[in-house]
Motif scaffolding. Structure first.
Motif, mmCIF file in Angstrom:
data_model
loop_
_atom_site.group_PDB
_atom_site.id
_atom_site.type_symbol
_atom_site.label_atom_id
_atom_site.label_comp_id
_atom_site.label_asym_id
_atom_site.label_seq_id
_atom_site.Cartn_x
_atom_site.Cartn_y
_atom_site.Cartn_z
ATOM 1 N N ASP A 249 0.851 -1.187 0.000
ATOM 2 C CA ASP A 249 0.000 0.000 0.000
ATOM 3 C C ASP A 249 0.888 1.238 0.000
ATOM 4 O O ASP A 249 1.161 1.839 1.041
ATOM 5 N N THR A 250 1.336 1.611 -1.190
ATOM 6 C CA THR A 250 2.240 2.747 -1.335
ATOM 7 C C THR A 250 1.577 3.846 -2.166
ATOM 8 O O THR A 250 0.508 3.646 -2.751
ATOM 9 N N ILE A 251 2.243 4.979 -2.200
ATOM 10 C CA ILE A 251 1.746 6.087 -3.020
ATOM 11 C C ILE A 251 1.651 5.672 -4.481
ATOM 12 O O ILE A 251 0.695 6.023 -5.193
ATOM 13 N N ASN A 252 2.641 4.897 -4.941
ATOM 14 C CA ASN A 252 2.624 4.452 -6.337
ATOM 15 C C ASN A 252 1.406 3.587 -6.636
ATOM 16 O O ASN A 252 0.797 3.691 -7.709
ATOM 17 N N THR A 253 1.047 2.703 -5.689
ATOM 18 C CA THR A 253 -0.143 1.861 -5.873
ATOM 19 C C THR A 253 -1.396 2.725 -5.950
ATOM 20 O O THR A 253 -2.267 2.518 -6.800
ATOM 21 N N GLN A 254 -1.483 3.707 -5.053
ATOM 22 C CA GLN A 254 -2.656 4.583 -5.027
ATOM 23 C C GLN A 254 -2.768 5.402 -6.316
ATOM 24 O O GLN A 254 -3.860 5.579 -6.862
ATOM 25 N N ILE A 255 -1.641 5.885 -6.813
ATOM 26 C CA ILE A 255 -1.664 6.657 -8.060
ATOM 27 C C ILE A 255 -2.034 5.764 -9.239
ATOM 28 O O ILE A 255 -2.764 6.181 -10.154
ATOM 29 N N ALA A 256 -1.547 4.515 -9.229
ATOM 30 C CA ALA A 256 -1.912 3.580 -10.294
ATOM 31 C C ALA A 256 -3.416 3.347 -10.298
ATOM 32 O O ALA A 256 -4.042 3.256 -11.363
ATOM 33 N N ILE A 257 -4.016 3.259 -9.114
ATOM 34 C CA ILE A 257 -5.466 3.093 -9.017
ATOM 35 C C ILE A 257 -6.175 4.323 -9.581
ATOM 36 O O ILE A 257 -7.154 4.200 -10.335
ATOM 37 N N ILE A 258 -5.694 5.506 -9.245
ATOM 38 C CA ILE A 258 -6.286 6.747 -9.761
ATOM 39 C C ILE A 258 -6.198 6.789 -11.278
ATOM 40 O O ILE A 258 -7.162 7.165 -11.962
#
Length: 529
Positions: A249-258
């Protein structure tokens, strides 16, 4: 498109929708709303990325100032909106049909309800249906009316207060904006923008700078609210993916979801209302019903049924005490939850209200109020009872991670699922549901911003829809990447701060709407329409 009324009608105006528009880059740009709104968004994002901590502190202080000094205004406004909507149900104006007596609905009852519910608060119910009652019961951040935590009475109050925050009051806020805009657009021929709600009071000045400012603030509130929800939703989805698949659960994962959500939203927004939002909203409701039915069946079914009754009773019994703003002793809960929620719902009202207006032609005022106010409250009662009731049953039985208290809000629902059969499957369905809810919110929000920035035109060009859908994803992704939680918190605080002036806007809308409905009823009774 001009107002189509007779010249002796007080609602007649020479304003022509799109008369101030510029045709640029395949877009229908309303001057000056589009360029100013886009520029302010850019300035906000750059300033927040440069100094995310300072930006969060600044907007947090403005949010706290609004909530602490004008809590009475938010509470009085919320109560008046409920009373106003309930009055419309029984007054003679309730029989007026949006769009005129010959107008017929564009969408089936089921599709209409699915769209308004998905746009209104579907994603919020996924995020808070477990976390909120658990928070109240365990005194995570104050208890409603100082109820004693970890007691049966505290459990009833936790569920009643949760329904209070998601029931009549927020939907009345949406109903005021939605009905006002729908009536003036479809019955009086005015543009589908927030400024039209002021026309009965200020006349053609609504098309000047006063109206420009109102619409610009509405664009900012909509974009910031959607971007905030997109960011928080990405956090919940990322928490679910970590819980289910072990994906970090990283910033990169969250941005990929966005990025993924924005990409699918682009396809939907290009397809338009009929082929995009309607299809996704129907899918939403189907998936939500399956998830609800499963949890109800395999969860503590008898306890859930008991919770439905006790929640409804607690809501009714405490509706007035929770709506009161004088002499409240539960200040932590009152300011941290209730007033915060009212400011949040009001800041979202331009977006949700305008979208509801867009899809409600052909319904009577009475049908509109019943569908936008009463039905969602009943559905929310069932949803909160199933998910929140199941969670509280686990906490009270000292079972599972929730028994140790609320740790991470995005994880709460998945922690509750851990104690149910087929955990992986229902968790995956929940993640998909979160993502589809976000896609529909982004899609419907883009359609709303398109209309405002096109001067009230209902069908803006496709490039314009694409522009604003991309902007929502870019704002959320850039702030998460550049400033993390601080930047996202600043965005949320900025959106909530907008709730203060928009409370006054909604109060004026109530007056304008009633004036318009009375005028329409007079024309109907005299046989002029």
């Amino acid at each position: 498109m001009k107002n189509n009324l007779d010249h002796d009608d007080p609602y007649n105006t020479d304003y022509e929708i799109g008369q101030d528009n510029l045709q640029r880059f395949g877009m229908d740009i309303h001057h000056p709303v589009f360029p100013i709104a886009a520029s302010l968004v850019l300035v906000f994002v750059i300033a927040t990325l440069i100094a995310p901590t300072e930006a969060k502190a600044l907007f947090d202080s403005s949010k706290s100032w609004s909530i602490n000094n004008f809590d009475w205004l938010f509470m009085v406004g919320g109560n008046l909106f409920v009373l106003f909507c309930l009055a419309l149900l029984v007054l003679p104006v309730g029989g007026i049909r949006i769009g005129g007596e010959q107008a017929r609905p564009e969408f089936s009852l089921l599709s209409w309800f699915a769209m308004l519910f998905a746009a209104g608060m579907g994603i919020g119910l996924m995020f808070w249906s477990v976390a909120e009652p658990t928070a109240y019961y365990t005194d995570w951040w104050g208890t409603p009316l100082n109820a004693v935590a970890h007691t049966p009475e505290g459990a009833d109050m936790a569920m009643g207060a949760t329904l209070f925050h998601w029931g009549l009051h927020p939907w009345a806020i949406y109903a005021v904006v939605g009905l006002t805009l729908a009536f003036f657009a479809y019955n009086k021929g005015l543009p589908l923008t927030i400024r039209s709600g002021f026309y009965p009071l200020i006349g053609d000045r609504a098309w000047g700078w006063f109206g420009h400012v109102i619409d610009i603030v509405a664009v900012l509130a909509t974009l910031f609210g959607l971007a905030t929800s997109l960011g928080f939703g990405a956090q919940q989805a990322a928490s679910g993916l970590k819980f289910l698949f072990g994906i970090p659960d990283t910033i990169n994962t969250q941005i990929a979801i966005i990025l993924g959500v924005t990409a699918i939203a682009l396809i939907s927004v290009v397809r338009g209302l009929e082929g995009g939002v309607k299809v996704l909203s129907n899918l939403n409701m189907g998936m939500a019903f399956v998830l609800l039915l499963f949890v109800f069946t395999v969860g503590p079914t008898l306890a859930i049924l008991t919770t439905m009754g006790s929640t409804g009773l607690s809501y009714i019994e405490n509706l007035i005490p929770l709506s009161n703003w004088i002499g409240r002793e539960d200040e932590k809960f009152y300011h941290g939850w209730t007033v915060f929620y009212w400011a949040w719902w009001i800041s979202w009202s331009p977006f949700v209200g305008m979208f509801i207006a867009r899809i409600s032609k052909g319904r009577t005022v009475r049908q509109f109020i019943a569908a936008v106010l009463i039905v969602p409250t009943l559905v929310t009662l069932v949803w909160m009872s199933v998910f929140g009731g199941t969670a509280l049953e686990q906490v009270q039985a000292n079972v599972g991670a929730l028994a140790n208290g609320l740790s991470e809000v995005p994880l709460a629902m998945f922690q509750m699922f851990e104690q149910l059969p087929l955990t992986s499957i229902i968790s995956f369905v929940a993640i998909c549901l979160v993502l589809v809810f976000f896609i529909t919110s982004s899609d419907s929000g883009s359609l709303v911003i398109d209309s405002i920035t096109a001067g009230g035109k209902i069908d803006a060009p496709v490039p314009q829809r694409i522009f604003w859908a991309v902007m929502e994803g870019v704002v959320a992704g850039a702030l998460l990447f550049g400033g993390g939680a601080d930047a996202l918190g600043a965005l949320q605080a900025a959106a909530i701060t907008v709730g203060l002036p928009f409370t006054l806007v909604l109060l004026v809308m109530c007056v304008s709407l009633y004036m318009g409905l009375r005028h329409e009823l007079g024309l109907i009774r005299s046989g002029k329409i």
